[in-house]
Design a protein around this motif. Structure first.
Motif, PDB file in Angstrom:
ATOM      1  N   THR A 147     125.379  92.276  86.415  1.00  0.00           N
ATOM      2  CA  THR A 147     125.872  91.860  85.100  1.00  0.00           C
ATOM      3  C   THR A 147     126.616  90.535  85.170  1.00  0.00           C
ATOM      4  OG1 THR A 147     126.067  94.154  84.353  1.00  0.00           O
ATOM      5  CG2 THR A 147     127.338  92.499  83.152  1.00  0.00           C
ATOM      6  N   PHE A 148     127.574  90.404  86.111  1.00  0.00           N
ATOM      7  CA  PHE A 148     128.346  89.163  86.124  1.00  0.00           C
ATOM      8  C   PHE A 148     127.510  87.984  86.632  1.00  0.00           C
ATOM      9  CE2 PHE A 148     129.825  89.749  90.650  1.00  0.00           C
ATOM     10  CZ  PHE A 148     129.655  88.448  91.097  1.00  0.00           C
ATOM     11  N   ILE A 149     126.549  88.255  87.521  1.00  0.00           N
ATOM     12  CA  ILE A 149     125.661  87.171  87.966  1.00  0.00           C
ATOM     13  C   ILE A 149     124.838  86.656  86.793  1.00  0.00           C
ATOM     14  CG2 ILE A 149     123.620  86.639  89.367  1.00  0.00           C
ATOM     15  CD1 ILE A 149     124.798  88.466  91.541  1.00  0.00           C
ATOM     16  N   LEU A 150     124.313  87.569  85.977  1.00  0.00           N
ATOM     17  CA  LEU A 150     123.542  87.153  84.802  1.00  0.00           C
ATOM     18  C   LEU A 150     124.415  86.368  83.822  1.00  0.00           C
ATOM     19  CD1 LEU A 150     121.378  90.353  84.155  1.00  0.00           C
ATOM     20  CD2 LEU A 150     120.546  88.085  84.826  1.00  0.00           C
ATOM     21  N   LEU A 151     125.649  86.832  83.626  1.00  0.00           N
ATOM     22  CA  LEU A 151     126.564  86.122  82.719  1.00  0.00           C
ATOM     23  C   LEU A 151     126.858  84.710  83.210  1.00  0.00           C
ATOM     24  CD1 LEU A 151     129.115  88.976  81.876  1.00  0.00           C
ATOM     25  CD2 LEU A 151     127.563  87.835  80.263  1.00  0.00           C
ATOM     26  N   LEU A 152     126.952  84.527  84.517  1.00  0.00           N
ATOM     27  CA  LEU A 152     127.218  83.196  85.072  1.00  0.00           C
ATOM     28  C   LEU A 152     125.964  82.328  85.109  1.00  0.00           C
ATOM     29  CD1 LEU A 152     129.619  84.084  88.032  1.00  0.00           C
ATOM     30  CD2 LEU A 152     130.218  82.884  85.919  1.00  0.00           C
ATOM     31  N   LEU A 153     124.805  82.948  85.201  1.00  0.00           N
ATOM     32  CA  LEU A 153     123.561  82.180  85.272  1.00  0.00           C
ATOM     33  C   LEU A 153     123.191  81.544  83.938  1.00  0.00           C
ATOM     34  CD1 LEU A 153     121.243  84.455  87.482  1.00  0.00           C
ATOM     35  CD2 LEU A 153     122.194  82.216  88.096  1.00  0.00           C
ATOM     36  N   PRO A 155     123.155  79.359  80.875  1.00  0.00           N
ATOM     37  CA  PRO A 155     123.841  78.099  80.540  1.00  0.00           C
ATOM     38  C   PRO A 155     124.409  78.142  79.121  1.00  0.00           C
ATOM     39  CG  PRO A 155     121.473  77.808  80.313  1.00  0.00           C
ATOM     40  CD  PRO A 155     121.683  79.208  80.841  1.00  0.00           C
ATOM     41  N   TRP A 156     125.494  78.879  78.954  1.00  0.00           N
ATOM     42  CA  TRP A 156     126.031  79.134  77.622  1.00  0.00           C
ATOM     43  C   TRP A 156     126.387  77.865  76.873  1.00  0.00           C
ATOM     44  CZ3 TRP A 156     125.047  83.827  76.181  1.00  0.00           C
ATOM     45  CH2 TRP A 156     125.043  84.870  77.108  1.00  0.00           C
ATOM     46  N   SER A 157     126.899  76.850  77.590  1.00  0.00           N
ATOM     47  CA  SER A 157     127.353  75.633  76.908  1.00  0.00           C
ATOM     48  C   SER A 157     126.234  74.915  76.170  1.00  0.00           C
ATOM     49  CB  SER A 157     127.989  74.670  77.923  1.00  0.00           C
ATOM     50  OG  SER A 157     127.053  74.330  78.938  1.00  0.00           O
ATOM     51  N   GLY A 158     125.018  75.115  76.603  1.00  0.00           N
ATOM     52  CA  GLY A 158     123.894  74.491  75.931  1.00  0.00           C
ATOM     53  C   GLY A 158     123.263  75.354  74.865  1.00  0.00           C
ATOM     54  N   LEU A 159     123.849  76.540  74.663  1.00  0.00           N
ATOM     55  CA  LEU A 159     123.231  77.489  73.736  1.00  0.00           C
ATOM     56  C   LEU A 159     124.136  77.916  72.593  1.00  0.00           C
ATOM     57  CD1 LEU A 159     121.567  79.848  76.394  1.00  0.00           C
ATOM     58  CD2 LEU A 159     120.455  78.016  75.108  1.00  0.00           C
ATOM     59  N   VAL A 160     125.464  77.991  72.843  1.00  0.00           N
ATOM     60  CA  VAL A 160     126.382  78.503  71.826  1.00  0.00           C
ATOM     61  C   VAL A 160     127.561  77.543  71.668  1.00  0.00           C
ATOM     62  CG1 VAL A 160     125.755  80.908  72.274  1.00  0.00           C
ATOM     63  CG2 VAL A 160     127.649  79.870  73.539  1.00  0.00           C
ATOM     64  N   SER A 161     128.412  77.819  70.681  1.00  0.00           N
ATOM     65  CA  SER A 161     129.568  76.969  70.405  1.00  0.00           C
ATOM     66  C   SER A 161     130.621  77.102  71.495  1.00  0.00           C
ATOM     67  CB  SER A 161     130.182  77.350  69.048  1.00  0.00           C
ATOM     68  OG  SER A 161     130.708  78.666  69.103  1.00  0.00           O
ATOM     69  N   ASN A 162     131.526  76.109  71.562  1.00  0.00           N
ATOM     70  CA  ASN A 162     132.566  76.097  72.589  1.00  0.00           C
ATOM     71  C   ASN A 162     133.485  77.316  72.490  1.00  0.00           C
ATOM     72  OD1 ASN A 162     131.647  73.705  73.665  1.00  0.00           O
ATOM     73  ND2 ASN A 162     132.993  72.431  72.399  1.00  0.00           N
ATOM     74  N   GLY A 163     133.783  77.744  71.258  1.00  0.00           N
ATOM     75  CA  GLY A 163     134.637  78.912  71.083  1.00  0.00           C
ATOM     76  C   GLY A 163     134.014  80.161  71.680  1.00  0.00           C
ATOM     77  N   LEU A 164     132.725  80.308  71.475  1.00  0.00           N
ATOM     78  CA  LEU A 164     132.023  81.471  72.021  1.00  0.00           C
ATOM     79  C   LEU A 164     131.901  81.362  73.540  1.00  0.00           C
ATOM     80  CD1 LEU A 164     130.759  84.110  71.259  1.00  0.00           C
ATOM     81  CD2 LEU A 164     128.587  82.925  70.823  1.00  0.00           C
ATOM     82  N   VAL A 165     131.741  80.143  74.030  1.00  0.00           N
ATOM     83  CA  VAL A 165     131.677  79.924  75.482  1.00  0.00           C
ATOM     84  C   VAL A 165     132.969  80.400  76.137  1.00  0.00           C
ATOM     85  CG1 VAL A 165     131.648  78.182  77.313  1.00  0.00           C
ATOM     86  CG2 VAL A 165     130.025  78.024  75.419  1.00  0.00           C
ATOM     87  N   ASP A 166     134.106  80.075  75.517  1.00  0.00           N
ATOM     88  CA  ASP A 166     135.407  80.492  76.065  1.00  0.00           C
ATOM     89  C   ASP A 166     135.531  82.016  76.081  1.00  0.00           C
ATOM     90  OD1 ASP A 166     136.089  77.845  76.383  1.00  0.00           O
ATOM     91  OD2 ASP A 166     137.203  77.714  74.495  1.00  0.00           O
ATOM     92  N   ALA A 167     135.090  82.655  75.019  1.00  0.00           N
ATOM     93  CA  ALA A 167     135.169  84.117  74.945  1.00  0.00           C
ATOM     94  C   ALA A 167     134.283  84.758  76.007  1.00  0.00           C
ATOM     95  CB  ALA A 167     134.751  84.593  73.557  1.00  0.00           C
ATOM     96  N   ILE A 168     133.087  84.216  76.185  1.00  0.00           N
ATOM     97  CA  ILE A 168     132.172  84.739  77.201  1.00  0.00           C
ATOM     98  C   ILE A 168     132.755  84.533  78.589  1.00  0.00           C
ATOM     99  CG2 ILE A 168     129.900  84.428  78.274  1.00  0.00           C
ATOM    100  CD1 ILE A 168     128.837  83.718  75.473  1.00  0.00           C
ATOM    101  N   SER A 169     133.426  83.399  78.790  1.00  0.00           N
ATOM    102  CA  SER A 169     134.049  83.112  80.081  1.00  0.00           C
ATOM    103  C   SER A 169     135.120  84.146  80.430  1.00  0.00           C
ATOM    104  CB  SER A 169     134.663  81.708  80.071  1.00  0.00           C
ATOM    105  OG  SER A 169     135.285  81.421  81.304  1.00  0.00           O
ATOM    106  N   VAL A 170     135.930  84.506  79.447  1.00  0.00           N
ATOM    107  CA  VAL A 170     136.972  85.511  79.675  1.00  0.00           C
ATOM    108  C   VAL A 170     136.336  86.856  80.030  1.00  0.00           C
ATOM    109  CG1 VAL A 170     138.803  86.851  78.582  1.00  0.00           C
ATOM    110  CG2 VAL A 170     138.664  84.383  78.185  1.00  0.00           C
ATOM    111  N   ILE A 171     135.316  87.249  79.280  1.00  0.00           N
ATOM    112  CA  ILE A 171     134.626  88.515  79.539  1.00  0.00           C
ATOM    113  C   ILE A 171     134.008  88.509  80.937  1.00  0.00           C
ATOM    114  CG2 ILE A 171     132.667  89.966  78.857  1.00  0.00           C
ATOM    115  CD1 ILE A 171     133.188  89.051  75.967  1.00  0.00           C
ATOM    116  N   THR A 172     133.399  87.375  81.286  1.00  0.00           N
ATOM    117  CA  THR A 172     132.757  87.253  82.588  1.00  0.00           C
ATOM    118  C   THR A 172     133.753  87.460  83.719  1.00  0.00           C
ATOM    119  OG1 THR A 172     131.086  85.724  81.721  1.00  0.00           O
ATOM    120  CG2 THR A 172     131.435  85.732  84.103  1.00  0.00           C
ATOM    121  N   TRP A 173     134.944  86.846  83.589  1.00  0.00           N
ATOM    122  CA  TRP A 173     135.927  86.959  84.660  1.00  0.00           C
ATOM    123  C   TRP A 173     136.527  88.349  84.755  1.00  0.00           C
ATOM    124  CZ3 TRP A 173     136.149  84.465  88.819  1.00  0.00           C
ATOM    125  CH2 TRP A 173     135.634  83.168  88.863  1.00  0.00           C
ATOM    126  N   ILE A 174     136.605  89.037  83.653  1.00  0.00           N
ATOM    127  CA  ILE A 174     137.037  90.438  83.703  1.00  0.00           C
ATOM    128  C   ILE A 174     136.019  91.258  84.505  1.00  0.00           C
ATOM    129  CG2 ILE A 174     137.386  92.526  82.321  1.00  0.00           C
ATOM    130  CD1 ILE A 174     138.523  90.722  80.118  1.00  0.00           C
TER     131      ILE A 174
END
Length: 214
Positions: A147-153, A155-174
């Motif tokens: 799951t976390f490997i897929l989340l890191l793989l 390329p969210w920054s090229g697909l969604v807004s910066n706000g959503l990228v930050d939220a995904i980043s927090v979830i990924t690190w959890i």
């Protein structure tokens, strides 16, 4: 003439062919590892997406080949050896590439690799004494790693807004921190089980049943 079953020689069990569907899927997973690595290293949004797809498909074959081997009686010594090699090759390659790219701290990669390779070596030493069944924790560890490997793989920054990228980043690190914790705990649990089996080895071969621990 009626043949007496008691006097009829028993037929030897059919030999399982080496190139069965389960082993083919395992070899396919191994072959997908370099494909995944090459796509990842291209470092474009499109190739990263394709790398994610290849990794996801390869990870999916892990569950599928094991299920097919057991349900269809296709278990072979080659499969027993090749399957964990394929699993480790896929995960370790992904972790190293993510760390090289700066997406994952090296300490996370090192902890997971040491645990995975260490338990694999221990399994080989323990195989004559017992096959320790895969625990729910071990299966959870595998799911969290994928799951976390897929989340890191992705390329969210090229697909969604910066706000959503930050939220995904927090979830990924959890998920990453939870994965490290479960990885270490299940590794220690396996070592403890192995030690207990070794301590009573004088009683003869033991087996915890089920598929090997992960």
């Amino acid at each position: 003439m009626t043949t007496d079953p008691a006097t009829t020689p028993a037929r030897p069990p059919a030999e399982v062919p080496l190139w069965n569907v389960a082993n083919v899927l395992t070899m396919l997973r191994i072959a997908m590892v370099p494909v995944f690595a090459v796509l990842f290293l291209q470092d474009t949004t499109a190739t990263r997406l394709w790398a994610t797809v290849v990794f996801a498909l390869a990870a999916a074959t892990d569950k599928l080949d094991g299920s097919l081997a057991r349900s269809r009686g296709l278990v072979t010594n080659f499969g027993k050896l090749a399957d964990p090699i394929a699993d480790k090759a896929l995960v370790i390659t992904a972790l190293v590439l993510l760390s090289i790219d700066g997406l994952l701290p090296w300490w996370v990669t090192i902890v997971i690799i040491v645990r995975e390779l260490g338990i694999t070596v221990l399994r080989f030493f323990m195989v004559r004494r017992a096959v320790i069944a895969a625990s729910k924790g071990g299966k959870l560890k595998t799911t969290l790693q994928i799951t976390f490997i897929l989340l890191l793989l992705v390329p969210w920054s090229g697909l969604v807004s910066n706000g959503l990228v930050d939220a995904i980043s927090v979830i990924t690190w959890i998920v990453v921190l939870l994965t490290v914790a479960v990885t270490v705990i299940t590794g220690l649990d396996y070592v403890l089980q192995a030690w207990r089996i070794a301590a009573r080895s004088d009683d003869g071969p033991a087996s915890a049943g089920g598929e090997p621990a992960r």
